[in-house]
Design a protein around this motif. Sequence first.
Motif, PDB file in Angstrom:
ATOM      1  N   PHE A 249     -12.079 -23.322 -32.818  1.00 53.34           N
ATOM      2  CA  PHE A 249     -12.334 -22.193 -33.463  1.00 53.34           C
ATOM      3  C   PHE A 249     -13.752 -21.726 -33.459  1.00 53.34           C
ATOM      4  O   PHE A 249     -14.554 -23.076 -33.425  1.00 53.34           O
ATOM      5  CB  PHE A 249     -11.312 -21.980 -34.949  1.00 53.34           C
ATOM      6  N   ALA A 250     -14.522 -20.668 -33.185  1.00 49.09           N
ATOM      7  CA  ALA A 250     -15.626 -20.634 -33.108  1.00 49.09           C
ATOM      8  C   ALA A 250     -15.789 -20.755 -34.541  1.00 49.09           C
ATOM      9  O   ALA A 250     -15.578 -19.938 -35.177  1.00 49.09           O
ATOM     10  CB  ALA A 250     -15.657 -18.396 -32.286  1.00 49.09           C
ATOM     11  N   GLN A 251     -17.227 -21.214 -34.318  1.00 48.90           N
ATOM     12  CA  GLN A 251     -18.137 -21.098 -35.870  1.00 48.90           C
ATOM     13  C   GLN A 251     -19.134 -20.477 -36.031  1.00 48.90           C
ATOM     14  O   GLN A 251     -19.440 -19.213 -35.915  1.00 48.90           O
ATOM     15  CB  GLN A 251     -19.094 -22.878 -35.827  1.00 48.90           C
ATOM     16  N   PRO A 252     -18.894 -19.845 -38.054  1.00 50.06           N
ATOM     17  CA  PRO A 252     -19.334 -18.508 -38.315  1.00 50.06           C
ATOM     18  C   PRO A 252     -21.044 -18.795 -37.778  1.00 50.06           C
ATOM     19  O   PRO A 252     -21.755 -19.826 -37.476  1.00 50.06           O
ATOM     20  CB  PRO A 252     -19.159 -18.097 -39.710  1.00 50.06           C
ATOM     21  N   TYR A 259     -20.041 -13.115 -30.164  1.00 51.35           N
ATOM     22  CA  TYR A 259     -19.298 -12.165 -29.588  1.00 51.35           C
ATOM     23  C   TYR A 259     -17.544 -12.554 -29.245  1.00 51.35           C
ATOM     24  O   TYR A 259     -17.134 -11.795 -28.821  1.00 51.35           O
ATOM     25  CB  TYR A 259     -19.700 -12.811 -27.766  1.00 51.35           C
ATOM     26  N   ALA A 260     -17.010 -13.323 -29.566  1.00 50.70           N
ATOM     27  CA  ALA A 260     -15.698 -13.048 -30.460  1.00 50.70           C
ATOM     28  C   ALA A 260     -15.361 -12.211 -31.090  1.00 50.70           C
ATOM     29  O   ALA A 260     -14.073 -11.840 -30.844  1.00 50.70           O
ATOM     30  CB  ALA A 260     -15.552 -14.533 -30.934  1.00 50.70           C
ATOM     31  N   MET A 261     -16.491 -11.967 -32.044  1.00 47.76           N
ATOM     32  CA  MET A 261     -16.062 -10.801 -33.022  1.00 47.76           C
ATOM     33  C   MET A 261     -16.121  -9.049 -32.728  1.00 47.76           C
ATOM     34  O   MET A 261     -15.217  -8.517 -32.727  1.00 47.76           O
ATOM     35  CB  MET A 261     -17.157 -11.116 -34.284  1.00 47.76           C
ATOM     36  N   ARG A 262     -17.141  -9.600 -31.802  1.00 48.74           N
ATOM     37  CA  ARG A 262     -17.121  -8.087 -30.794  1.00 48.74           C
ATOM     38  C   ARG A 262     -15.833  -7.778 -30.197  1.00 48.74           C
ATOM     39  O   ARG A 262     -15.630  -6.585 -29.698  1.00 48.74           O
ATOM     40  CB  ARG A 262     -18.715  -8.215 -29.551  1.00 48.74           C
ATOM     41  N   TRP A 263     -15.449  -8.831 -29.242  1.00 48.62           N
ATOM     42  CA  TRP A 263     -14.125  -8.385 -27.870  1.00 48.62           C
ATOM     43  C   TRP A 263     -13.365  -8.476 -29.619  1.00 48.62           C
ATOM     44  O   TRP A 263     -12.624  -7.707 -29.166  1.00 48.62           O
ATOM     45  CB  TRP A 263     -13.757  -9.892 -27.448  1.00 48.62           C
ATOM     46  N   LYS A 264     -13.197  -8.932 -30.372  1.00 48.03           N
ATOM     47  CA  LYS A 264     -11.378  -8.332 -31.179  1.00 48.03           C
ATOM     48  C   LYS A 264     -11.873  -7.319 -31.708  1.00 48.03           C
ATOM     49  O   LYS A 264     -10.826  -6.683 -31.970  1.00 48.03           O
ATOM     50  CB  LYS A 264     -11.918  -9.564 -32.355  1.00 48.03           C
ATOM     51  N   ALA A 265     -13.090  -6.618 -32.195  1.00 57.29           N
ATOM     52  CA  ALA A 265     -13.673  -4.564 -32.322  1.00 57.29           C
ATOM     53  C   ALA A 265     -12.776  -3.963 -31.030  1.00 57.29           C
ATOM     54  O   ALA A 265     -12.061  -3.361 -31.330  1.00 57.29           O
ATOM     55  CB  ALA A 265     -14.475  -4.792 -32.638  1.00 57.29           C
ATOM     56  N   LEU A 266     -13.265  -4.394 -30.214  1.00 58.10           N
ATOM     57  CA  LEU A 266     -12.846  -3.540 -28.743  1.00 58.10           C
ATOM     58  C   LEU A 266     -11.439  -3.898 -28.292  1.00 58.10           C
ATOM     59  O   LEU A 266     -11.004  -2.644 -28.197  1.00 58.10           O
ATOM     60  CB  LEU A 266     -13.519  -4.521 -27.589  1.00 58.10           C
ATOM     61  N   MET A 267     -10.680  -5.208 -28.438  1.00 62.11           N
ATOM     62  CA  MET A 267      -9.188  -5.396 -28.100  1.00 62.11           C
ATOM     63  C   MET A 267      -8.906  -4.033 -29.652  1.00 62.11           C
ATOM     64  O   MET A 267      -7.589  -3.583 -29.548  1.00 62.11           O
ATOM     65  CB  MET A 267      -8.958  -6.570 -28.574  1.00 62.11           C
ATOM     66  N   GLU A 268      -9.195  -4.352 -30.718  1.00 63.34           N
ATOM     67  CA  GLU A 268      -9.120  -3.789 -31.936  1.00 63.34           C
ATOM     68  C   GLU A 268      -8.499  -2.374 -31.802  1.00 63.34           C
ATOM     69  O   GLU A 268      -7.869  -1.223 -32.539  1.00 63.34           O
ATOM     70  CB  GLU A 268      -9.619  -3.909 -33.430  1.00 63.34           C
ATOM     71  N   MET A 269      -9.844  -2.288 -31.129  1.00 63.63           N
ATOM     72  CA  MET A 269     -10.230   0.079 -30.814  1.00 63.63           C
ATOM     73  C   MET A 269      -9.262   0.152 -30.177  1.00 63.63           C
ATOM     74  O   MET A 269      -9.189   1.387 -29.976  1.00 63.63           O
ATOM     75  CB  MET A 269     -11.246  -0.344 -30.682  1.00 63.63           C
ATOM     76  N   GLU A 270      -9.125  -0.859 -29.015  1.00 64.35           N
ATOM     77  CA  GLU A 270      -7.885  -0.418 -27.831  1.00 64.35           C
ATOM     78  C   GLU A 270      -6.713  -0.582 -28.038  1.00 64.35           C
ATOM     79  O   GLU A 270      -5.576   1.002 -28.082  1.00 64.35           O
ATOM     80  CB  GLU A 270      -8.460  -1.322 -26.643  1.00 64.35           C
ATOM     81  N   LYS A 271      -6.058  -0.906 -29.551  1.00 67.91           N
ATOM     82  CA  LYS A 271      -4.912  -1.219 -30.029  1.00 67.91           C
ATOM     83  C   LYS A 271      -4.831   0.407 -30.788  1.00 67.91           C
ATOM     84  O   LYS A 271      -3.396   0.803 -30.675  1.00 67.91           O
ATOM     85  CB  LYS A 271      -4.487  -2.618 -30.983  1.00 67.91           C
TER      86      LYS A 271
END
Length: 444
Positions: A249-252, A259-271
């Motif tokens: 797990f990435a450390q806050p 960048y992991a959180m930015r990738w999650k935001a992009l995937m959420e927008m895609e969803k």
Amino acid sequence: MQGNRGSQQNHGPPRHPGPADQKKPGGSNTNGQHPEHNEQSNPNEALTLDLQNFRKPGEKAYTQRSRLFVGNLPTGVTEQEVEKLFSKYGKASEIFINKDRGFGFIRLETRIIAEIARAELDDTPFRGRQVRVRFATHGAALSVKNLPEFISNELLEEAFSVFGQIERAIVIVDDRGRPTGKGIVEYTSKPAARKALDKCADGAFLLTAFPRPVTVEPMDQFDEDEGLPEKIVNKNQQYHKEREQPPRFAQPGSFEYEYAMRWKALMEMEKQQYEMVDRNMKEAQEKLEAEMEAARHEHQVMLMRQDLLRRQEELRRMEELHNQEVQKRKQAELRQEEERRRREEEMRMRNEEMMKRQQEGFRGNFPENREQDIRMHMAGHGMPMNRNSLGGNAGPAGNPSMSAENPPLMPGPGNNNMPGGGQGGFPRGLPGPGDYGPNKQRRF
């Protein structure tokens, strides 16, 4: 107590020997001992399968689904050797070997038998190599989408059989058995699948009364059974770079976390975009269905109106034909009546002409007959008579003094040969014109 340690080591379930325990390439087993001469070189040669137990009722044999890919074959291998390798699993209908590239294909009788052969022969040694056995790609399989709700496997097969012979047709359902609107159609040959693709792409192929065409595409085939084992992963430079860090797990606050959180935001927008597209598509479908129902109602009303007009036109045409038939019948009756009257008129005129001729013939003979009767009557009374007194013709013009007297036609009163004592042959008197009518007969 120490004497029982050897027996305690054997507790637990027995361990089945694997391919590595059975035989090594060097010809020795795991203990470094050479096998006996009576040991089978191929562990599958001593086993047999009862193929009747692996056939489903109504299942088609030797289809594309039971076709296996055999890779990493040794150089120079023959079809007979590969057939002998698979002899335990029944007779094969197709064997193809590419000797240069070291792979081939074999088709067994059923899917279940092919699965057993793949599970048992995959990654086993064969002439110094570990052979790879997988299911071959089905080149004539199609994916069908937008299926109506009430489509079954049988109806799907019947519908797509117009393009060629089908091996299998399946409607995909969820875990509760409800149709998902998707299906799979597998043909026996690629030309039939290509024909179905082209026909459905050029036209609108409908399966039920609902006017929504199906969508046909080449089926994406995946291996969901074996997946990607570690031993066949391509271990290149990128592989080693990616494997530097273990799963974590990435450390806050770290670079990875940002960048992991930015990738999650992009995937959420895609969803969310996909969900929005799905909602828009659903609304558009509902709107189209409502418009279609209204248009269908109008279309049915128009068809009913056209049918009513057609029936009225047909009724009018039938009435015209009936009137024409009645008119023809009346004309025929009039012609028959005129013909009858004409025949009656001809018959009447013919009868009148015959009566006229009879009367004229009788009148022509009447003076002579009357003269004879008068002579007979006068002779019966002793009266002299000549032709002039009876209205006869005079004598010849050159002899005016010639007597026209004739001797009496009948004897005098003394003649008893006539009835009436010589009183003549007219007891009723002289005959009149009434005694010589057209229907009268002479009474004397």
